[in-house]
Design a protein around this motif. Structure first.
Motif, PDB file in Angstrom:
ATOM      1  N   ARG A  83       0.833  -1.208   0.000  1.00 38.05           N
ATOM      2  CA  ARG A  83       0.000   0.000   0.000  1.00 38.05           C
ATOM      3  C   ARG A  83       0.867   1.257   0.000  1.00 38.05           C
ATOM      4  NH1 ARG A  83      -5.233  -1.553  -1.215  1.00 38.05           N
ATOM      5  NH2 ARG A  83      -5.787  -3.401  -0.012  1.00 38.05           N
ATOM      6  N   ALA A  84       1.929   1.227   0.826  1.00 36.96           N
ATOM      7  CA  ALA A  84       2.791   2.393   0.950  1.00 36.96           C
ATOM      8  C   ALA A  84       3.465   2.727  -0.374  1.00 36.96           C
ATOM      9  CB  ALA A  84       3.844   2.151   2.028  1.00 36.96           C
ATOM     10  N   ASN A  85       3.795   1.683  -1.128  1.00 41.71           N
ATOM     11  CA  ASN A  85       4.435   1.888  -2.430  1.00 41.71           C
ATOM     12  C   ASN A  85       3.526   2.653  -3.380  1.00 41.71           C
ATOM     13  OD1 ASN A  85       6.521   1.543  -4.335  1.00 41.71           O
ATOM     14  ND2 ASN A  85       5.429  -0.175  -5.257  1.00 41.71           N
ATOM     15  N   LYS A  86       2.211   2.520  -3.190  1.00 42.01           N
ATOM     16  CA  LYS A  86       1.238   3.171  -4.067  1.00 42.01           C
ATOM     17  C   LYS A  86       0.817   4.547  -3.543  1.00 42.01           C
ATOM     18  CE  LYS A  86       0.705  -0.517  -6.753  1.00 42.01           C
ATOM     19  NZ  LYS A  86       1.054  -0.513  -8.191  1.00 42.01           N
ATOM     20  N   GLU A  87       0.700   4.666  -2.212  1.00 40.94           N
ATOM     21  CA  GLU A  87       0.052   5.836  -1.634  1.00 40.94           C
ATOM     22  C   GLU A  87       1.017   6.866  -1.041  1.00 40.94           C
ATOM     23  OE1 GLU A  87      -2.747   4.322   1.160  1.00 40.94           O
ATOM     24  OE2 GLU A  87      -3.792   3.065  -0.322  1.00 40.94           O
TER      25      GLU A  87
END
Length: 277
Positions: A83-87
């Motif tokens: 998720r962190a990679n996207k957001e």
């Protein structure tokens, strides 16, 4: 040596180790193909450090079975990294490196501060590089490894076409209505499971080798996704078996021996690929 190995096979714990080792190697290589092609192979190394940190916490809490604490924590970390990679506006490799280093430091700090065992340095070294603990697996641990490995391989085969699609053209598949985030989350969860299962085999610092070496070796010779996937699975199983057998007969560290065999296979496949142009 053959007679000696046959004699060792009479012991159930040796057979358990070989079965679990082969299944872990197979699962790692299958998921590794997708991770390498998506340029996200470093997540295996990051999650292995998270698992080390979780194991440090479990040791401080004196939990009887670490796996039931370490696995959920590692799965949550895998989903967070995805998720962190996207957001979050930070590159994926930077996020993984940050979480990885922090978890490794936390685990080592806790194990030293709270003195979780009479030989902390030995325990840390064992966790990082693997040990003969693969030869002391209980029937429950073996059953858990077999069940989880069968689930991972079964779902990979079942979702093969969709995983192939999101590996090469994620944006197009998202525009086509495919629930890409769901499948990416599934991959993250599975790789977290494999990382936790692999810690007894190769240790947390060497897990990335099981994920990366077989796919990269296969890509040196084969060009299609299917051929690379099949070759990676077969190669990983052979290397794991050879590494474990050599370790049992020669008394060398299990994890390091398997990784060295994987590295030699990579060199051989690299030479073959070069020879074929």
């Amino acid at each position: 040596m053959i007679d000696k190995f046959i004699e060792y096979l009479e012991y159930p714990f040796v057979r358990y180790a070989l079965i679990v080792g082969v299944l872990i190697a197979l699962c790692s290589s299958l998921l590794g193909v997708t991770l390498v092609l998506k340029r996200f192979s470093f997540i295996g190394d990051g999650l292995s450090h998270v698992a080390f940190g979780a194991m440090g916490i479990a040791s401080v809490l004196k939990l009887t079975s670490n796996v039931y604490f370490v696995m959920p924590v590692t799965i949550i970390a895998a989903i967070f990294l995805l998720r962190a990679n996207k957001e979050i506006k930070i590159n994926g490799d930077a996020i993984i490196a940050t979480v990885s280093v922090a978890s490794l430091a936390l685990g080592y700090l806790l194990m030293n501060v709270f003195k979780t065992g009479p030989n902390v340095s030995g325990d840390v070294c064992t966790t990082l590089f693997g040990s003969t603990s693969i030869l002391t697996l209980s029937k429950t641990e073996v059953s858990l490894s077999i069940i989880l490995s069968i689930i991972v391989v079964g779902i990979f085969i079942l979702l093969y076409n969709k995983l192939f699609a999101i590996t090469f053209d994620e944006e197009y598949m998202k525009a086509s209505g495919l629930k890409v985030e769901l499948y990416n989350t599934l991959i993250a969860v599975f790789i977290a499971i494999i990382v936790v299962l692999s810690m007894n085999l190769v240790g947390s610092l060497l897990i990335a080798a099981l994920i990366v070496f077989p796919p990269l070796s296969s890509m040196m010779v084969f060009k299609s996704f299917k051929a690379v996937t099949i070759s990676s699975g077969i190669l990983s199983v052979i290397c794991a078996l050879m590494g474990m057998i050599a370790s049992i007969l020669l008394g060398t560290p299990v994890g390091a021996t398997i990784v060295i065999v994987d590295m030699l296979a990579f060199i051989i496949f690299f030479i073959i690929g070069r020879a074929r142009g």
